[in-house]
Motif scaffolding. Structure first.
Motif, PDB file in Angstrom:
ATOM      1  N   PHE A 260     -21.223   0.923 -66.563  1.00 11.11           N
ATOM      2  CA  PHE A 260     -21.566  -0.502 -66.481  1.00 11.11           C
ATOM      3  C   PHE A 260     -22.578  -0.763 -65.372  1.00 11.11           C
ATOM      4  O   PHE A 260     -23.524  -1.533 -65.541  1.00 11.11           O
ATOM      5  N   ALA A 261     -22.364  -0.143 -64.215  1.00 12.15           N
ATOM      6  CA  ALA A 261     -23.267  -0.351 -63.077  1.00 12.15           C
ATOM      7  C   ALA A 261     -24.677   0.116 -63.421  1.00 12.15           C
ATOM      8  O   ALA A 261     -25.668  -0.555 -63.085  1.00 12.15           O
ATOM      9  N   GLU A 262     -24.790   1.254 -64.089  1.00 13.52           N
ATOM     10  CA  GLU A 262     -26.107   1.755 -64.495  1.00 13.52           C
ATOM     11  C   GLU A 262     -26.769   0.808 -65.476  1.00 13.52           C
ATOM     12  O   GLU A 262     -27.970   0.519 -65.378  1.00 13.52           O
ATOM     13  N   ALA A 263     -25.974   0.291 -66.439  1.00 13.52           N
ATOM     14  CA  ALA A 263     -26.521  -0.599 -67.460  1.00 13.52           C
ATOM     15  C   ALA A 263     -27.042  -1.889 -66.849  1.00 13.52           C
ATOM     16  O   ALA A 263     -28.066  -2.426 -67.279  1.00 13.52           O
ATOM     17  N   ALA A 264     -26.330  -2.409 -65.852  1.00 10.21           N
ATOM     18  CA  ALA A 264     -26.721  -3.675 -65.233  1.00 10.21           C
ATOM     19  C   ALA A 264     -28.052  -3.566 -64.492  1.00 10.21           C
ATOM     20  O   ALA A 264     -28.722  -4.579 -64.257  1.00 10.21           O
ATOM     21  N   GLU A 265     -28.437  -2.347 -64.119  1.00  9.18           N
ATOM     22  CA  GLU A 265     -29.680  -2.151 -63.376  1.00  9.18           C
ATOM     23  C   GLU A 265     -30.890  -2.008 -64.290  1.00  9.18           C
ATOM     24  O   GLU A 265     -32.030  -2.030 -63.825  1.00  9.18           O
ATOM     25  N   ILE A 266     -30.653  -1.860 -65.600  1.00  3.89           N
ATOM     26  CA  ILE A 266     -31.741  -1.722 -66.562  1.00  3.89           C
ATOM     27  C   ILE A 266     -32.195  -3.112 -67.006  1.00  3.89           C
ATOM     28  O   ILE A 266     -31.374  -4.000 -67.225  1.00  3.89           O
ATOM     29  N   SER A 267     -33.488  -3.303 -67.145  1.00  2.59           N
ATOM     30  CA  SER A 267     -34.019  -4.598 -67.579  1.00  2.59           C
ATOM     31  C   SER A 267     -34.931  -4.412 -68.796  1.00  2.59           C
ATOM     32  O   SER A 267     -35.957  -3.728 -68.700  1.00  2.59           O
ATOM     33  N   PRO A 268     -34.533  -5.004 -69.959  1.00  2.94           N
ATOM     34  CA  PRO A 268     -33.264  -5.703 -70.199  1.00  2.94           C
ATOM     35  C   PRO A 268     -32.131  -4.699 -70.349  1.00  2.94           C
ATOM     36  O   PRO A 268     -32.389  -3.541 -70.697  1.00  2.94           O
ATOM     37  N   PRO A 269     -30.888  -5.129 -70.093  1.00 14.49           N
ATOM     38  CA  PRO A 269     -29.755  -4.199 -70.190  1.00 14.49           C
ATOM     39  C   PRO A 269     -29.492  -3.815 -71.642  1.00 14.49           C
ATOM     40  O   PRO A 269     -29.854  -4.564 -72.560  1.00 14.49           O
ATOM     41  N   PRO A 270     -28.876  -2.653 -71.878  1.00 21.43           N
ATOM     42  CA  PRO A 270     -28.533  -2.274 -73.255  1.00 21.43           C
ATOM     43  C   PRO A 270     -27.570  -3.279 -73.863  1.00 21.43           C
ATOM     44  O   PRO A 270     -26.689  -3.794 -73.180  1.00 21.43           O
ATOM     45  N   THR A 271     -27.753  -3.580 -75.140  1.00 19.15           N
ATOM     46  CA  THR A 271     -26.885  -4.532 -75.828  1.00 19.15           C
ATOM     47  C   THR A 271     -25.469  -3.963 -75.958  1.00 19.15           C
ATOM     48  O   THR A 271     -25.268  -2.751 -75.818  1.00 19.15           O
ATOM     49  N   PRO A 272     -24.459  -4.826 -76.205  1.00 21.04           N
ATOM     50  CA  PRO A 272     -23.068  -4.347 -76.240  1.00 21.04           C
ATOM     51  C   PRO A 272     -22.824  -3.192 -77.204  1.00 21.04           C
ATOM     52  O   PRO A 272     -22.036  -2.290 -76.899  1.00 21.04           O
ATOM     53  N   ASP A 273     -23.478  -3.207 -78.381  1.00 22.39           N
ATOM     54  CA  ASP A 273     -23.261  -2.111 -79.326  1.00 22.39           C
ATOM     55  C   ASP A 273     -23.712  -0.785 -78.747  1.00 22.39           C
ATOM     56  O   ASP A 273     -23.030   0.233 -78.871  1.00 22.39           O
ATOM     57  N   VAL A 274     -24.872  -0.789 -78.075  1.00 17.43           N
ATOM     58  CA  VAL A 274     -25.401   0.434 -77.475  1.00 17.43           C
ATOM     59  C   VAL A 274     -24.526   0.884 -76.306  1.00 17.43           C
ATOM     60  O   VAL A 274     -24.165   2.060 -76.187  1.00 17.43           O
ATOM     61  N   LEU A 275     -24.160  -0.064 -75.442  1.00 16.22           N
ATOM     62  CA  LEU A 275     -23.384   0.290 -74.248  1.00 16.22           C
ATOM     63  C   LEU A 275     -21.981   0.784 -74.608  1.00 16.22           C
ATOM     64  O   LEU A 275     -21.534   1.823 -74.102  1.00 16.22           O
ATOM     65  N   LEU A 276     -21.275   0.057 -75.488  1.00 21.60           N
ATOM     66  CA  LEU A 276     -19.924   0.487 -75.855  1.00 21.60           C
ATOM     67  C   LEU A 276     -19.959   1.827 -76.578  1.00 21.60           C
ATOM     68  O   LEU A 276     -19.098   2.671 -76.360  1.00 21.60           O
ATOM     69  N   GLY A 277     -20.945   2.016 -77.435  1.00 22.25           N
ATOM     70  CA  GLY A 277     -21.080   3.300 -78.109  1.00 22.25           C
ATOM     71  C   GLY A 277     -21.294   4.427 -77.116  1.00 22.25           C
ATOM     72  O   GLY A 277     -20.703   5.506 -77.234  1.00 22.25           O
ATOM     73  N   ARG A 278     -22.114   4.177 -76.093  1.00 25.46           N
ATOM     74  CA  ARG A 278     -22.394   5.182 -75.076  1.00 25.46           C
ATOM     75  C   ARG A 278     -21.135   5.517 -74.274  1.00 25.46           C
ATOM     76  O   ARG A 278     -20.848   6.688 -74.003  1.00 25.46           O
ATOM     77  N   VAL A 279     -20.388   4.490 -73.883  1.00 25.88           N
ATOM     78  CA  VAL A 279     -19.183   4.705 -73.082  1.00 25.88           C
ATOM     79  C   VAL A 279     -18.131   5.471 -73.877  1.00 25.88           C
ATOM     80  O   VAL A 279     -17.569   6.469 -73.407  1.00 25.88           O
ATOM     81  N   VAL A 280     -17.858   5.019 -75.095  1.00 25.95           N
ATOM     82  CA  VAL A 280     -16.832   5.667 -75.914  1.00 25.95           C
ATOM     83  C   VAL A 280     -17.237   7.101 -76.249  1.00 25.95           C
ATOM     84  O   VAL A 280     -16.429   8.021 -76.194  1.00 25.95           O
ATOM     85  N   ARG A 281     -18.515   7.289 -76.561  1.00 29.83           N
ATOM     86  CA  ARG A 281     -18.986   8.643 -76.878  1.00 29.83           C
ATOM     87  C   ARG A 281     -18.842   9.555 -75.657  1.00 29.83           C
ATOM     88  O   ARG A 281     -18.468  10.721 -75.780  1.00 29.83           O
ATOM     89  N   GLY A 282     -19.113   9.010 -74.471  1.00 27.75           N
ATOM     90  CA  GLY A 282     -18.965   9.801 -73.251  1.00 27.75           C
ATOM     91  C   GLY A 282     -17.536  10.222 -73.014  1.00 27.75           C
ATOM     92  O   GLY A 282     -17.257  11.373 -72.658  1.00 27.75           O
ATOM     93  N   VAL A 283     -16.600   9.300 -73.236  1.00 27.19           N
ATOM     94  CA  VAL A 283     -15.182   9.624 -73.077  1.00 27.19           C
ATOM     95  C   VAL A 283     -14.771  10.720 -74.065  1.00 27.19           C
ATOM     96  O   VAL A 283     -14.102  11.689 -73.709  1.00 27.19           O
ATOM     97  N   PHE A 284     -15.205  10.584 -75.316  1.00 25.24           N
ATOM     98  CA  PHE A 284     -14.770  11.503 -76.355  1.00 25.24           C
ATOM     99  C   PHE A 284     -15.509  12.835 -76.359  1.00 25.24           C
ATOM    100  O   PHE A 284     -15.110  13.757 -77.069  1.00 25.24           O
TER     101      PHE A 284
END
Length: 206
Positions: A74-98
């Motif tokens: 989340f912290a990395e995403a907030a520093e990007i302009s514009p930030p990644p949209t929720p679909d991209v960010l949630l996909g990235r987080v879940v994929r990282g966990v799995f």
């Protein structure tokens, strides 16, 4: 006596956590003893107890590892302009966990372990506190992202930040629960589903 490096200490700690996670995923928290963990990691009791006082310490540390990874995303995403949209960010987080960035476990096993942690928090006050703090941190992370979305003109100003946070967290939790219960739930399905919902024109159906 040679001084042990911090890198070595950190690697040993992660070795113990990875072994404990495998044991918990295989046999459950209550079906796993500290002797099981010692056998899994191939270390002496003294080596393990140097880092963790017991099973509750291990469970809490495993939960905190997951939250640390998610907070960092989340912290990395907030520093990007514009930030990644929720679909991209949630996909990235879940994929990282799995893909083993948190536990080093096979995907469905990892999801099952996360669900076990949630269930254990219902009876374990210490774990409940750890999860509560992690949940608060995720909500704060999403709130920060909401402000970044607004600044980029991607989100209406009248949507409460915490409402967005709770909804996104619930989406990720539901996806993890589906994987734990049924398996074969691809992160792409989460991304595609969110992208489809985000494309709905609310004005046309109101």
């Amino acid at each position: 006596m040679a001084r042990v490096s911090q890198e070595h200490l950190d690697a040993r700690r992660r070795q113990i956590l990875a072994g404990a996670a495998r044991c918990f995923a295989r046999n459950g928290f209550h079906g796993t003893s500290m002797q099981d963990v010692l056998k899994e990691v191939g270390l002496s009791a003294g080596a393990v107890y140097r880092y963790f006082a017991g099973k509750d310490d291990l469970i809490a540390a495993i939960a905190d590892e997951a939250f640390q990874y998610i907070r960092h995303a989340f912290a990395e995403a907030a520093e990007i302009s514009p930030p990644p949209t929720p679909d991209v960010l949630l996909g990235r987080v879940v994929r990282g966990v799995f893909t083993g960035q948190v536990y080093g476990l096979e995907r469905r096993t990892c999801a099952a372990l996360i669900v076990q942690v949630w269930a254990e928090s219902m009876r374990n006050e210490r774990l409940a506190k750890t999860l509560g703090e992690g949940y608060a941190g995720m909500r704060a992370g999403w709130a920060q992202l909401v402000e970044a979305y607004r600044a980029a003109g991607l989100l209406r100003a009248d949507v409460p930040a915490d409402d967005v946070a709770r909804t996104m967290i619930a989406t990720a939790q539901g996806f993890i629960a589906q994987e734990a219960l049924f398996g074969e739930v691809e992160p792409e399905a989460l991304e595609n589903g969110l992208r489809g919902l985000m494309s709905i024109d609310a004005q046309r159906i109101s």
